[in-house]
Design a protein around this motif. Structure first.
Motif, PDB file in Angstrom:
ATOM      1  N   LEU A  12       3.672   2.618  -5.014  1.00 25.34           N
ATOM      2  CA  LEU A  12       5.116   2.691  -4.745  1.00 25.34           C
ATOM      3  C   LEU A  12       5.775   1.582  -5.558  1.00 25.34           C
ATOM      4  O   LEU A  12       5.335   0.432  -5.512  1.00 25.34           O
ATOM      5  N   TYR A  13       6.796   1.952  -6.314  1.00 32.58           N
ATOM      6  CA  TYR A  13       7.405   0.983  -7.231  1.00 32.58           C
ATOM      7  C   TYR A  13       8.810   0.586  -6.797  1.00 32.58           C
ATOM      8  O   TYR A  13       9.506   1.349  -6.136  1.00 32.58           O
ATOM      9  N   TYR A  14       9.210  -0.604  -7.252  1.00 30.05           N
ATOM     10  CA  TYR A  14      10.639  -0.946  -7.256  1.00 30.05           C
ATOM     11  C   TYR A  14      10.906  -1.428  -8.666  1.00 30.05           C
ATOM     12  O   TYR A  14      10.459  -2.507  -9.048  1.00 30.05           O
ATOM     13  N   GLY A  15      11.594  -0.610  -9.464  1.00 29.66           N
ATOM     14  CA  GLY A  15      11.687  -0.910 -10.897  1.00 29.66           C
ATOM     15  C   GLY A  15      10.295  -0.823 -11.481  1.00 29.66           C
ATOM     16  O   GLY A  15       9.609   0.175 -11.276  1.00 29.66           O
ATOM     17  N   SER A  16       9.854  -1.893 -12.139  1.00 24.82           N
ATOM     18  CA  SER A  16       8.495  -1.847 -12.687  1.00 24.82           C
ATOM     19  C   SER A  16       7.499  -2.589 -11.785  1.00 24.82           C
ATOM     20  O   SER A  16       6.303  -2.641 -12.085  1.00 24.82           O
ATOM     21  N   ASN A  17       7.991  -3.182 -10.686  1.00 24.12           N
ATOM     22  CA  ASN A  17       7.082  -3.893  -9.763  1.00 24.12           C
ATOM     23  C   ASN A  17       6.369  -2.919  -8.825  1.00 24.12           C
ATOM     24  O   ASN A  17       6.986  -1.971  -8.335  1.00 24.12           O
ATOM     25  N   ILE A  18       5.118  -3.204  -8.578  1.00 29.54           N
ATOM     26  CA  ILE A  18       4.389  -2.386  -7.603  1.00 29.54           C
ATOM     27  C   ILE A  18       4.580  -3.026  -6.230  1.00 29.54           C
ATOM     28  O   ILE A  18       4.264  -4.197  -6.028  1.00 29.54           O
ATOM     29  N   LEU A  19       5.132  -2.234  -5.302  1.00 32.87           N
ATOM     30  CA  LEU A  19       5.383  -2.759  -3.951  1.00 32.87           C
ATOM     31  C   LEU A  19       4.190  -2.522  -3.037  1.00 32.87           C
ATOM     32  O   LEU A  19       3.874  -3.334  -2.178  1.00 32.87           O
ATOM     33  N   LEU A  20       3.566  -1.378  -3.253  1.00 33.95           N
ATOM     34  CA  LEU A  20       2.584  -0.927  -2.276  1.00 33.95           C
ATOM     35  C   LEU A  20       1.545  -0.074  -2.994  1.00 33.95           C
ATOM     36  O   LEU A  20       1.883   0.709  -3.880  1.00 33.95           O
ATOM     37  N   GLU A  21       0.273  -0.236  -2.604  1.00 29.27           N
ATOM     38  CA  GLU A  21      -0.780   0.589  -3.202  1.00 29.27           C
ATOM     39  C   GLU A  21      -1.570   1.285  -2.099  1.00 29.27           C
ATOM     40  O   GLU A  21      -1.753   0.736  -1.010  1.00 29.27           O
ATOM     41  N   ILE A  35       8.059   0.452  11.325  1.00 29.87           N
ATOM     42  CA  ILE A  35       7.563  -0.182  10.105  1.00 29.87           C
ATOM     43  C   ILE A  35       7.981  -1.655  10.135  1.00 29.87           C
ATOM     44  O   ILE A  35       9.172  -1.957  10.289  1.00 29.87           O
ATOM     45  N   VAL A  36       7.025  -2.531   9.984  1.00 26.93           N
ATOM     46  CA  VAL A  36       7.349  -3.963   9.975  1.00 26.93           C
ATOM     47  C   VAL A  36       6.784  -4.606   8.711  1.00 26.93           C
ATOM     48  O   VAL A  36       5.899  -4.056   8.054  1.00 26.93           O
ATOM     49  N   GLY A  37       7.305  -5.775   8.396  1.00 31.21           N
ATOM     50  CA  GLY A  37       6.852  -6.479   7.196  1.00 31.21           C
ATOM     51  C   GLY A  37       7.954  -7.392   6.711  1.00 31.21           C
ATOM     52  O   GLY A  37       9.129  -7.210   7.068  1.00 31.21           O
ATOM     53  N   ALA A  38       7.571  -8.373   5.891  1.00 30.41           N
ATOM     54  CA  ALA A  38       8.558  -9.329   5.402  1.00 30.41           C
ATOM     55  C   ALA A  38       9.533  -8.643   4.444  1.00 30.41           C
ATOM     56  O   ALA A  38       9.274  -7.531   3.972  1.00 30.41           O
ATOM     57  N   THR A  39      10.646  -9.336   4.175  1.00 31.19           N
ATOM     58  CA  THR A  39      11.642  -8.811   3.236  1.00 31.19           C
ATOM     59  C   THR A  39      10.993  -8.606   1.870  1.00 31.19           C
ATOM     60  O   THR A  39      10.211  -9.455   1.426  1.00 31.19           O
ATOM     61  N   GLY A  40      11.309  -7.475   1.246  1.00 28.00           N
ATOM     62  CA  GLY A  40      10.808  -7.241  -0.109  1.00 28.00           C
ATOM     63  C   GLY A  40       9.422  -6.631  -0.161  1.00 28.00           C
ATOM     64  O   GLY A  40       8.868  -6.452  -1.249  1.00 28.00           O
ATOM     65  N   THR A  41       8.853  -6.274   1.009  1.00 26.78           N
ATOM     66  CA  THR A  41       7.510  -5.686   0.970  1.00 26.78           C
ATOM     67  C   THR A  41       7.558  -4.172   0.738  1.00 26.78           C
ATOM     68  O   THR A  41       6.520  -3.549   0.561  1.00 26.78           O
ATOM     69  N   GLY A  42       8.774  -3.597   0.771  1.00 30.53           N
ATOM     70  CA  GLY A  42       8.898  -2.179   0.442  1.00 30.53           C
ATOM     71  C   GLY A  42       9.096  -1.259   1.634  1.00 30.53           C
ATOM     72  O   GLY A  42       8.874  -0.059   1.525  1.00 30.53           O
ATOM     73  N   LYS A  43       9.564  -1.827   2.753  1.00 34.12           N
ATOM     74  CA  LYS A  43       9.755  -0.992   3.951  1.00 34.12           C
ATOM     75  C   LYS A  43      10.783   0.113   3.693  1.00 34.12           C
ATOM     76  O   LYS A  43      10.528   1.291   3.933  1.00 34.12           O
ATOM     77  N   SER A  44      11.959  -0.312   3.171  1.00 33.77           N
ATOM     78  CA  SER A  44      13.018   0.678   2.936  1.00 33.77           C
ATOM     79  C   SER A  44      12.620   1.650   1.826  1.00 33.77           C
ATOM     80  O   SER A  44      12.900   2.850   1.918  1.00 33.77           O
ATOM     81  N   SER A  45      11.965   1.120   0.798  1.00 34.29           N
ATOM     82  CA  SER A  45      11.535   2.005  -0.296  1.00 34.29           C
ATOM     83  C   SER A  45      10.608   3.085   0.244  1.00 34.29           C
ATOM     84  O   SER A  45      10.714   4.255  -0.132  1.00 34.29           O
ATOM     85  N   LEU A  46       9.712   2.693   1.137  1.00 33.27           N
ATOM     86  CA  LEU A  46       8.777   3.657   1.717  1.00 33.27           C
ATOM     87  C   LEU A  46       9.529   4.679   2.575  1.00 33.27           C
ATOM     88  O   LEU A  46       9.313   5.885   2.459  1.00 33.27           O
ATOM     89  N   LEU A  47      10.412   4.175   3.426  1.00 32.74           N
ATOM     90  CA  LEU A  47      11.171   5.076   4.306  1.00 32.74           C
ATOM     91  C   LEU A  47      11.978   6.087   3.478  1.00 32.74           C
ATOM     92  O   LEU A  47      12.048   7.268   3.819  1.00 32.74           O
ATOM     93  N   ASN A  48      12.562   5.589   2.385  1.00 30.78           N
ATOM     94  CA  ASN A  48      13.396   6.456   1.550  1.00 30.78           C
ATOM     95  C   ASN A  48      12.606   7.522   0.792  1.00 30.78           C
ATOM     96  O   ASN A  48      13.184   8.501   0.328  1.00 30.78           O
ATOM     97  N   THR A  49      11.304   7.313   0.642  1.00 30.71           N
ATOM     98  CA  THR A  49      10.516   8.381  -0.017  1.00 30.71           C
ATOM     99  C   THR A  49      10.453   9.616   0.883  1.00 30.71           C
ATOM    100  O   THR A  49      10.297  10.725   0.395  1.00 30.71           O
ATOM    101  N   LEU A  50      10.589   9.408   2.202  1.00 32.57           N
ATOM    102  CA  LEU A  50      10.341  10.502   3.140  1.00 32.57           C
ATOM    103  C   LEU A  50      11.462  11.533   3.193  1.00 32.57           C
ATOM    104  O   LEU A  50      11.274  12.630   3.706  1.00 32.57           O
ATOM    105  N   ASN A  51      12.648  11.175   2.699  1.00 30.78           N
ATOM    106  CA  ASN A  51      13.719  12.188   2.647  1.00 30.78           C
ATOM    107  C   ASN A  51      14.221  12.367   1.213  1.00 30.78           C
ATOM    108  O   ASN A  51      15.385  12.685   0.984  1.00 30.78           O
ATOM    109  N   LEU A  52      13.330  12.146   0.251  1.00 24.91           N
ATOM    110  CA  LEU A  52      13.616  12.378  -1.175  1.00 24.91           C
ATOM    111  C   LEU A  52      14.702  11.467  -1.724  1.00 24.91           C
ATOM    112  O   LEU A  52      15.322  11.781  -2.728  1.00 24.91           O
ATOM    113  N   MET A  53      14.949  10.340  -1.074  1.00 26.10           N
ATOM    114  CA  MET A  53      15.960   9.411  -1.582  1.00 26.10           C
ATOM    115  C   MET A  53      15.343   8.419  -2.549  1.00 26.10           C
ATOM    116  O   MET A  53      16.041   7.620  -3.157  1.00 26.10           O
ATOM    117  N   ASN A  54      14.019   8.420  -2.626  1.00 25.51           N
ATOM    118  CA  ASN A  54      13.337   7.525  -3.564  1.00 25.51           C
ATOM    119  C   ASN A  54      12.183   8.297  -4.192  1.00 25.51           C
ATOM    120  O   ASN A  54      11.350   8.873  -3.486  1.00 25.51           O
TER     121      ASN A  54
END
Lengths: 221, 254
Positions: A12-21, A35-54
């Motif tokens: 899972l990416y944010y720009g060219s950074n890998i957030l999650l593998e 979903i829990v985790g520190a800021t910037g760990t990709g929580k929202s990015s992950l959530l947004n994949t589930l409704n095609l927003m990411n």
């Protein structure tokens, strides 16, 4: 319980950074996941994949066994609804804000019998007076707006409700009311992000994001 | 009645008033004033000579060629003026202004003015110039308003999407607003014509010796054509912009 969502993400990416593998997760129908985790760990990015927003990921996500990309985006999003951190309510009155999504083609195709009754029940459950329907959304407090945004999503009877830090700007009392209301008034699947410790105590399954990895645990197990 | 070049110089002396006001307010516009009016004088002189030549030829191909030059000029002027999404604008502007031209101009020339020959440049070119320049200005306003309507309120757009809206449904509110903003000034101008102002074309015709009754018929025709052309261009431009601005999942393309 039947499998509703299957997440098979290699990266899972944010720009060219890998957030999650290697996120390999399953969501059963009716589950409540936090979903829990520190800021910037990709929580929202992950959530947004589930409704095609990411779309910034390698891998596949399946809903009822079918790839997300094989659904029309609007049809998928009418079944996997999201409520965002900052609510936006459209229209001059709360009633208009609640009616707005009913104009969408994807919602019109859906049968929503007893909708007015549902709204009345939800307003009561979320501890909002029915007279608020005629109020301007501008006049509501942050917590009230958020509750209206939840009612707007719940009236559509989605199969999955995605909540992106909806309690972050609320006091503990209001945050607790909202969490209770979701549990008591919605039978579907919920996947939520929250920093609120109160929420973390109540939700059965936790997905924890840490150092590019995700772990899934059942509360009390 | 012709104006002599000496008389035109006297008209130019009227620019002393703005220059005095600029200097009084210490407004740094004098240089721009000189360059703007110098450009205007040179461009009009060249165009005057060129049009005199084109009008004499009465050649369909020459008319069409000149109309193409006009639309190319309009497209590049617009492209320079709009400071967002430069990658996608060019085809949008070509298609929207081109389609409007193809819809409006043959209609006017074949069914309304009916000159002999139909593409007689003395009619086609000035009328096209008015339809095109108004469409160009309005299109810039409409696209600017639409883009700012989206980018000032992404929250609204994403909220609609996240509740099941299609691209069209999610973008409709800023679309309507942009159309309203760009068309309102046109309607206000139309409603005030004759009472508040005598429009340029009509004034020109009357000064050129045409009867006011003929001049008003031309004026009505041109206002109708301009409004229709402007609405078509704005609508087509925003629709095409919508198609290019978002991907297949309705997410904005950066």
């Amino acid at each position: 319980m039947p499998e509703l969502l299957k997440i098979d993400i290699n990266r899972l990416y944010y720009g060219s950074n890998i957030l999650l593998e290697n996120a390999r997760l399953k969501v059963n129908s009716g589950e409540r996941i936090l979903i829990v985790g520190a800021t910037g760990t990709g929580k929202s990015s992950l959530l947004n994949t589930l409704n095609l927003m990411n779309q910034s990921y390698d891998g596949s996500i399946f809903f009822h066994g079918k790839k997300l990309q094989d659904y029309r985006p609007e049809h998928l999003r009418s079944r996997i609804c999201m409520v965002m951190q900052e609510p936006y309510l459209e229209g001059n009155t709360v009633q208009e804000a609640l009616d707005a999504p009913l104009q969408y083609h994807s919602i019109k195709q859906r049968q929503l019998p007893n909708r007015n009754q549902d709204i009345a029940q939800l307003m009561q459950a979320f501890q909002l007076p029915i007279s608020y329907l005629q109020q301007s959304p501008e006049k509501l407090s942050g917590g009230e707006k958020q509750r209206i945004a939840l009612i707007r999503a719940l009236q559509l009877k989605p199969e999955v409700l995605l909540l992106d830090e909806i309690s972050s700007a609320l006091d503990q009392g209001t945050s607790g009311i909202i969490s209770d209301c979701i549990f008591n008034n919605y039978q579907g699947t919920v996947i939520a992000i929250s920093h609120d410790p109160l929420w973390q105590d109540r939700w059965q399954r936790i997905w924890k994001l840490e150092q590019g990895r995700i772990s899934s645990s059942v509360k009390g197990a | 009645m012709d104006i002599s070049y000496i008389s035109l110089l006297f008209a130019a002396l009227l620019l002393l008033y703005p220059l005095l006001i600029f200097s009084h307010l210490k407004l740094k516009l004098s240089k721009q004033l000189f360059s703007a009016f110098a450009r205007m004088a040179i461009q009009l002189a060249i165009i005057g000579l060129w049009l005199q030549f084109v009008f004499k030829q009465m050649n369909l191909w020459l008319s069409l060629f000149w109309m193409l030059v006009m639309i190319a000029n309009a497209v590049f002027t617009l492209k320079g003026r709009l400071k967002f999404q430069p990658r996608i604008l060019l085809p949008i502007l070509i298609y929207s202004l081109g389609a409007t031209s193809i819809i409006i101009m043959p209609w006017l020339l074949i069914l309304v003015i009916k000159p002999q020959p139909v593409f007689s440049p003395i009619y086609a070119i000035p009328v096209y110039g008015m339809v095109l320049s108004n469409s160009m200005n309005s299109c810039a306003l409409a696209l600017e308003r639409f883009e700012s309507g989206l980018s000032d309120n992404w929250k609204a757009y994403y909220t609609r999407l996240s509740l099941g809206a299609s691209l069209w449904e999610a973008a409709l509110p800023p679309f309507k607003k942009a159309m309203q903003t760009s068309l309102m000034p046109q309607l206000l101008t139309i409603a005030s014509i004759g009472v508040v102002s005598l429009p340029g074309m009509m004034t020109g015709q009357i000064l050129g010796g045409a009867s006011p009754l003929v001049a008003i018929k031309y004026q009505m025709m041109i206002m109708i054509s301009i409004f229709s052309g402007v609405t078509l261009t704005d609508y087509l431009a925003i629709r095409l912009y919508l198609a290019k601005r978002f991907d297949m999942y309705h997410l904005p393309i950066a």
